[in-house]
Design a protein around this motif. Structure first.
Motif, short mmCIF file in Angstrom:
data_model
loop_
_atom_site.label_atom_id
_atom_site.label_comp_id
_atom_site.label_asym_id
_atom_site.label_seq_id
_atom_site.Cartn_x
_atom_site.Cartn_y
_atom_site.Cartn_z
N SER A 50 0.83 -1.20 0.00
CA SER A 50 0.00 0.00 0.00
C SER A 50 0.86 1.24 0.00
CB SER A 50 -0.90 0.05 1.24
OG SER A 50 -1.59 -1.13 1.37
N ILE A 51 1.90 1.23 0.83
CA ILE A 51 2.74 2.42 0.92
C ILE A 51 3.44 2.67 -0.42
CG2 ILE A 51 4.78 3.40 2.00
CD1 ILE A 51 3.92 2.00 4.59
N LEU A 52 3.97 1.59 -1.00
CA LEU A 52 4.68 1.75 -2.26
C LEU A 52 3.73 2.22 -3.36
CD1 LEU A 52 7.10 -1.29 -2.41
CD2 LEU A 52 7.62 1.08 -1.93
N ALA A 53 2.56 1.59 -3.42
CA ALA A 53 1.61 1.98 -4.46
C ALA A 53 1.14 3.40 -4.23
CB ALA A 53 0.42 1.02 -4.48
N GLY A 54 1.01 3.78 -2.95
CA GLY A 54 0.61 5.15 -2.64
C GLY A 54 1.67 6.14 -3.11
N LEU A 55 2.92 5.80 -2.88
CA LEU A 55 4.02 6.66 -3.32
C LEU A 55 4.00 6.80 -4.84
CD1 LEU A 55 7.10 5.50 -1.24
CD2 LEU A 55 5.97 7.71 -1.17
N ALA A 56 3.79 5.67 -5.50
CA ALA A 56 3.86 5.68 -6.96
C ALA A 56 2.71 6.48 -7.57
CB ALA A 56 3.84 4.25 -7.51
N SER A 57 1.56 6.40 -6.93
CA SER A 57 0.42 7.08 -7.54
C SER A 57 0.32 8.53 -7.07
CB SER A 57 -0.87 6.35 -7.21
OG SER A 57 -1.12 6.45 -5.84
N GLY A 58 1.36 9.00 -6.39
CA GLY A 58 1.39 10.40 -6.01
C GLY A 58 0.44 10.74 -4.88
N SER A 59 0.11 9.75 -4.08
CA SER A 59 -0.65 9.92 -2.83
C SER A 59 -1.99 10.64 -3.01
CB SER A 59 0.18 10.66 -1.78
OG SER A 59 0.30 12.02 -2.12
N SER A 60 -2.52 10.64 -4.21
CA SER A 60 -3.81 11.29 -4.38
C SER A 60 -4.93 10.28 -4.17
CB SER A 60 -3.93 11.89 -5.78
OG SER A 60 -3.86 10.87 -6.74
N SER A 61 -4.55 9.09 -3.75
CA SER A 61 -5.52 8.02 -3.68
C SER A 61 -6.51 8.20 -2.54
CB SER A 61 -4.78 6.70 -3.49
OG SER A 61 -3.84 6.86 -2.46
N SER A 62 -6.12 8.97 -1.54
CA SER A 62 -6.98 9.05 -0.37
C SER A 62 -8.25 9.85 -0.67
CB SER A 62 -6.23 9.67 0.79
OG SER A 62 -5.67 10.90 0.40
N LYS A 63 -8.10 10.89 -1.46
CA LYS A 63 -9.31 11.65 -1.76
C LYS A 63 -9.95 11.10 -3.03
CE LYS A 63 -6.80 15.44 -4.05
NZ LYS A 63 -5.42 15.40 -3.64
N LYS A 64 -11.23 10.96 -2.94
CA LYS A 64 -11.96 10.42 -4.09
C LYS A 64 -11.96 11.45 -5.20
CE LYS A 64 -14.59 6.51 -3.19
NZ LYS A 64 -13.49 5.67 -2.78
N GLU A 65 -11.48 11.06 -6.36
CA GLU A 65 -11.46 11.98 -7.49
C GLU A 65 -12.76 11.85 -8.26
OE1 GLU A 65 -9.24 14.11 -7.89
OE2 GLU A 65 -7.38 13.39 -7.02
#
Lengths: 422, 423
Positions: free
Chosen positions: B37-52
């Motif tokens: 999760s941490i790695l994928a979060g880093l890779a996706s630029g941590s915008s994953s937490s807010k729903k786009e």
């Protein structure tokens, strides 16, 4: 007592261990089969993904031109010339909406009736863009592009209105004969054309696309396997840690270590022989997997086989050193196995063996990159990267080789301090 | 029944003492999910937490002229133009993101943008691209920015055009004084202001209303990683089952059990039940972890979907499938090496094919892998979880997946029963 030549002792211990290891199919599967399969799968999928993202996609759009003047057909023509658009012309807005609804086209552009007339008489008009909700992410750029396409028409409409208004306010013009007035209209038209051309060739706001020349840009390797294959190979190379530590502790538990120690050879040669056996395994692993990837996927191997060999040996020593250290701090072979397994996963993750996207962790800057600096894996990865992707030579990877050897030494010192020979 | 329960109790005790099994069952999955999760979060630029909910593409803008009168308006126009969501940032941040290919390009607005335009001097905007940037994407952005720039500079275009007209009139008595500077400027300004409220040609966008329920297009990490990882490790537990049985056979305690007054299937079920229970506990631990720890890391919250019943039944079926697989492995494998290495390896590969490590839409791009993925139970398990967790469907919708899992379980169990050496 007559001691055996240490070199011979090391070789014979290594030979014995190699035979034992080669019988353990499960271990060979982990070290060679798994990285090969994972490299193949990940490499193929990521390569496909990169190719897709690089490829230009064609956006199918529909245009309905209801304008019988000059601009409607012109806009339709320009849209058709845009690379990346596949334009279908339709007759009615209803037909266009139908196609959008069925996702046959991403968007439909509806050019209204009387557009040219309106523009020429300075009356507002509206071009509607219908967008398919399921493809909205792509289709949403169409209105922006359309803005540029209609800008010449807008300029002509605005400019001729401006000139008209000012002239209308000027008494001598109103009193002039119709021939003079027509002449002025013709001039106004010429000015319009000149301005439209100027906007195309020398606009007030020029937008320039340039390619960044920053020297440390992360470049996507042409052959993604050059990134994926080393990642998994390094990851699974360090999986020998658990097996090696467990093997050593098993010998101690089963008493064969004791028996070896009573043999007429220095203690350290037993350890050195064991390490040699595992280093040989790592070398064989790298040779098999890299060779296979080179043959099957054209993975580049760089221009310095010597550098590749040195780096591999240094990585093997670091991994076996870690194995010795785990053996020294574990109590049972089961514990060593589990510790090795956990370390294998955690260190390979922190060291940058799992790449999400195309930028590996060890190149990602900031804290994550800093963390990788403490993990031996990252130096092996960095070295393979330099050799195979950037095409560098031996001298450039010497620091990485040095750090790997440093790790090996550090691990061995801890192991020597804690290991109980008995 | 009582026999089965006694066997179960005994086995549970044995397994709980085994640290290695404990590691495999509980610690590895949790560690793995955390790292992934941490790695994928880093890779996706941590915008994953807010729903786009914004489907527009991100456009990073470096505005070196933040106080300019024109720049604010220009950027608003750009944001409204359609395809791009404008985000301004510092040049060093943009450069860093470009360097790591988190963005493919950014727009640079020069420091003299407003001043030069106000003084009627041409300006140049730059779109700075990564060498690997998609050429077509650059072209589309270029056109859009150009279009907006045309609007911004309309006043200058009008002034210039009218001035040119005026110059042509020198010596024409009917019009030589028709374009005095002040009047021209006033006219251009008024037309420009008018064009901002009522453009001569407006472009309006209508996104057709959606008929069917929208499929989640954004990939929420917790709903994509946790189910995949749970399934991966639940099926890895099959190897643990196999190893337990293998060791009993090696130590001879299985033989003693066989001589006890137990039917063969009772014995097999007695072996399976504890593992099944343990696997359920494992699933609960993983989901609890996902629900409690991942939100702390800002990786989105994991629930059990809209139907807890569907989640519970799916979990039970998945656990059953894994346990049956374990029985089959133990009946087919001959040595400990085969169980440890081979079965683990095959389970990892099957997990991968099923979509535990990479999202299945990536795997399905390749036709051969697409076919292979359907042949492993993991893909059906992940699909069922994904439907329940990410799409919020109920039990009925996942019945086909559950049916496939039960079919796999039956096949595994049948082969296990046929080939199991009761000795």
């Amino acid at each position: 007592m007559n001691q055996t030549n240490p070199l011979r002792a090391i070789l014979s211990v290594a030979w014995k261990d190699l035979q034992v290891i080669l019988k353990d199919r499960g271990f060979l599967v982990v070290v060679i089969f798994l990285p090969s399969v994972f490299s193949t799968l990940f490499g193929t999928i990521n390569q496909k993904n990169i190719d897709n993202s690089r490829r230009s996609i064609t956006l199918p759009i529909a245009v309905v031109n209801q304008d019988d003047g000059l601009y409607g057909p012109q806009i339709t023509k320009v849209l058709g010339e845009i690379e990346g658009f596949k334009v279908t012309t339709l007759d009615t807005p209803a037909a266009a909406e139908e196609q959008v609804r069925n996702s046959q086209v991403m968007a439909a552009i509806l050019i209204p009736q009387g557009l040219s007339q309106n523009v020429n008489t300075y009356q507002p008009s509206e071009i509607q863009v219908l967008i398919d909700p399921t493809q909205a992410a792509y289709a949403r750029i169409i209105p922006g592009i359309l803005k540029e396409v209609i800008s010449p028409a807008v300029l002509v409409g605005e400019l001729s209105y401006g000139i008209r208004t000012l002239l209308a306010d000027y008494t001598p013009y109103q009193q002039a004969d119709s021939a003079t007035q027509r002449g002025l209209e013709a001039q106004s038209l010429a000015v319009n054309m000149a301005q439209v051309q100027k906007e195309q060739s020398d606009p007030w706001v020029r937008v320039q696309a340039v390619t960044s020349t920053g020297k440390d840009l992360v470049i996507v390797p042409d052959n993604l396997f050059a990134m994926v294959v080393p990642s998994f190979t390094v990851m699974f190379a360090f999986f020998i840690v658990g097996a090696m530590a467990a093997d050593l502790l098993k010998e101690r538990q089963e008493g064969t270590l004791r028996r070896l120690m009573t043999a007429p050879m220095p203690r350290w040669t037993i350890i050195a022989g064991k390490m040699l056996a595992f280093v040989v395994i790592v070398i064989a692993q790298v040779a098999l997997i890299f060779g296979g990837a080179n043959l099957i996927f054209d993975m580049p191997l760089g221009r310095s086989p010597l550098a590749l060999a040195l780096l591999t040996i240094a990585m093997g020593l670091a991994a076996t050193g870690l194995g010795m250290m785990v053996a020294a701090i574990s109590k049972t072979d089961r514990q060593a196995d589990t510790t090795g397994l956990l370390l294998g996963f955690i260190l390979s993750a922190l060291g940058g063996c799992f790449a999400f996207g195309v930028v590996p962790l060890y190149k990602s800057g900031g804290t994550p990159e800093l963390i990788t600096r403490f993990i031996p894996h990252s130096y092996a990865l960095r070295g393979f990267d330099a050799l195979m992707i950037e095409g560098k030579g031996l001298v450039d990877v010497l620091p990485d080789v040095g750090v790997l050897l440093g790790f090996a030494l550090l691990f061995l010192l801890v192991a020597a301090w804690r290991f109980r020979y008995e | 029944m009582k026999n089965i329960w006694n066997l179960t109790k005994k086995d549970l005790k044995v397994i709980l003492k085994d640290r290695a099994a404990f590691t495999w069952l509980f610690i590895l999955p949790v560690v793995f999910i955390l790292i992934y999760s941490i790695l994928a979060g880093l890779a996706s630029g941590s915008s994953s937490s807010k729903k786009e909910t914004d489907t527009r593409a991100l456009l990073v803008v470096v505005n070196l002229n933040p106080d300019g009168a024109q720049t604010g308006r220009f950027l608003d126009d750009l944001d409204r133009a359609g395809g791009y969501r404008v985000e301004t940032t510092s040049q060093s941040d943009a450069e860093q993101r470009l360097k790591l290919l988190k963005i493919q390009r950014y727009l640079l607005i020069p420091a003299n943008f407003s001043d030069d335009l106000a003084q009627g001097k041409p300006v140049t905007l730059q779109i700075i691209n990564h060498p690997d940037a998609n050429v077509q994407g650059t072209a589309s952005l270029l056109q859009t920015v150009n279009g907006v720039a045309r609007d911004t500079s309309l006043e200058l275009q009008l002034l210039d055009g009218i001035r040119q007209m005026g110059e042509m009139q020198a010596g024409n008595p009917a019009s030589q004084e028709a374009f005095p500077v002040e009047k021209t400027m006033a006219q251009a300004k008024s037309q420009f202001e008018h064009s901002r409220t009522t453009p001569l040609v407006a472009i309006t966008t209508r996104v057709l209303e959606q008929e069917s329920k929208q499929v989640l297009s954004t990939l929420d990490l917790s709903t994509s990683i946790v189910p995949g990882m749970s399934v991966l490790f639940v099926f890895l537990a099959a190897a643990t089952v196999a190893r337990g049985i293998y060791e009993e056979r090696k130590l001879g305690s299985l033989r003693r059990l066989v001589s006890a007054p137990l039917k063969r299937w009772e014995l097999l079920i007695g072996k399976m039940l504890p593992i099944w229970l343990l696997t359920l506990v494992q699933i609960i631990v993983i989901f609890l972890f996902g629900a409690m720890i991942l939100p702390l890391l800002g990786i989105g919250k994991l629930g059990v979907g809209e139907s807890p019943l569907a989640w519970a039944i799916t979990s039970m079926v998945i656990a059953l499938c894994s346990t049956s697989l374990g029985i089959m492995i133990s009946s087919l494998a001959k040595t400990e090496g085969q169980i440890n290495g081979l079965s683990n390896a095959l389970l990892w590969v099957a997990g991968f094919l099923g979509g535990a490590l990479l999202p299945s839409f990536l795997i399905q791009q390749i036709p051969m892998l697409n076919v292979l993925s359907r042949l492993v139970p993991q893909s059906w398990a992940i699909r069922a979880y994904y439907d329940i967790l990410a799409r919020g469907t109920g039990l009925v919708e996942v019945l086909p997946s559950l049916g496939m899992l039960l079919l796999f379980s039956a096949i595994f169990f049948f082969i296990g029963l046929r080939r199991f050496k009761f000795e």
